[in-house]
Structures are given as C-alpha cells and as structure tokens.
Design a protein around this motif. Structure first.
Motif, PDB file in Angstrom:
ATOM      1  N   THR A  74      -3.256   4.245  12.145  1.00  0.00           N
ATOM      2  CA  THR A  74      -2.165   4.510  12.440  1.00  0.00           C
ATOM      3  C   THR A  74      -1.121   4.279  10.839  1.00  0.00           C
ATOM      4  O   THR A  74       0.042   4.955  10.832  1.00  0.00           O
ATOM      5  N   ALA A  75      -1.427   3.062  10.607  1.00  0.00           N
ATOM      6  CA  ALA A  75      -0.671   3.039   9.195  1.00  0.00           C
ATOM      7  C   ALA A  75      -0.619   3.987   8.213  1.00  0.00           C
ATOM      8  O   ALA A  75       0.180   4.251   7.738  1.00  0.00           O
ATOM      9  N   TYR A  76      -2.246   4.412   8.080  1.00  0.00           N
ATOM     10  CA  TYR A  76      -2.083   5.483   7.046  1.00  0.00           C
ATOM     11  C   TYR A  76      -1.337   6.906   7.349  1.00  0.00           C
ATOM     12  O   TYR A  76      -0.659   7.273   6.598  1.00  0.00           O
ATOM     13  N   GLU A  78       1.068   7.029   9.335  1.00  0.00           N
ATOM     14  CA  GLU A  78       2.746   6.883   9.333  1.00  0.00           C
ATOM     15  C   GLU A  78       3.071   6.971   7.501  1.00  0.00           C
ATOM     16  O   GLU A  78       3.908   7.483   7.574  1.00  0.00           O
TER      17      GLU A  78
END
Length: 161
Positions: A74-76, A78
C-alpha cells in the motif's frame, strides 16, 4: 498429518475468520493452508509435540506477516500515485519492482524469526540498535550481526531477479 488437518482445520479456520472479520473469507482459507504447510515443514517437531496454541501462534505470525506485506504494498502504491506523470514508471519497471518485492518477501519469510524481527524493527519501524537489543533482550552486537546477515540474504535474492 491428515488426521491433524481434519481435527484442527475447522477450528483454525473459525479462529482466523474471527480475527480477519467477515469480508476476508479467502484470506482465512489461505492462512489455514499456509499454517499447516509451515507445520509440515517443521521436521524437528515430533508429531503431537504441539497443540492448538502452537497452531494459533503460527497462524497469528502468518497473519502479522500478511498485514506487514500489505502495508508495504500500500505504501509503495501510494508513493507511485504521488509521482508526477512525467516520472510515472513503465509497465516493465512495475513488473520488475513487483518481482523484487516478491523476492524480498520470500527472503523475509525464510529468515529466522529473530533476524526477521530485528530487520523489520530497524528498517520498517526505524528503531535504533540499542532499542532493538533491549526489546529483544540481546546484545547490540547480535543485532548488528543479524542485520548484516539479513542484508546479505536480501542482496543474494536480487542476484536472481
């Protein structure tokens, strides 16, 4: 192992369903399968040397690993979404990064538990070596050695990508 699977499958599935919530039935099924697969790989355990608590511990650790992996993904995604269009990665680059992320996850899954925990505490949580050492009740030297070995394993994984 078939008897163990039959005896404990429904119980473990219900446990994971409760922990995951109603909308993630497929995840619960996957985690049950992964739990029994991990149990079968642990040849050092005698059959019957474990109980439901042991199964639950394996399943909970797999669940934590799955949450961490999804948080990383998810962080990637985003970070990718925040990139300006001019620097948007190509489909080939996304495929390569995806392959590398998979390789990292596989290496992390194969690491001994303490080494993986030290690596994640240092790299994901940003904790200092002395804090990690106190948390895990090991020496700072042990933290450094485990991190060196973890990085070596990761570098070797990228040789294959």
């Amino acid at each position: 192992m078939a008897v163990v699977y039959k005896e404990h499958h429904a119980w473990l599935l219900n446990l994971l369903r409760r922990q995951l919530g109603g909308g993630q039935q497929a995840d619960a099924w996957d985690l049950v399968q992964d739990t029994f697969e991990r149990l079968m790989r642990q040849s050092y355990l005698e059959q019957g040397a474990w109980n439901r608590g042991y199964l639950a511990t394996i399943a909970k650790r797999l669940l934590i690993d799955r949450h961490r992996r999804r948080a990383l993904e998810t962080a990637y995604l985003e970070a990718l979404a925040a990139q300006p269009e001019a620097t948007e990665p190509s489909a080939e680059m996304l495929a390569q990064v995806s392959q590398q992320l998979l390789a990292v996850c596989q290496v992390l899954d194969r690491m001994p538990a303490r080494m993986r925990r030290i690596f994640l505490l240092a790299r994901i949580d940003g904790q200092a070596y002395d804090t990690i050492a106190r948390t895990l009740d090991v020496s700072v030297n042990m933290v450094q050695k485990d991190l060196i070995q973890a990085w070596q394993r990761l570098y070797h994984a990228f040789d294959d990508c």
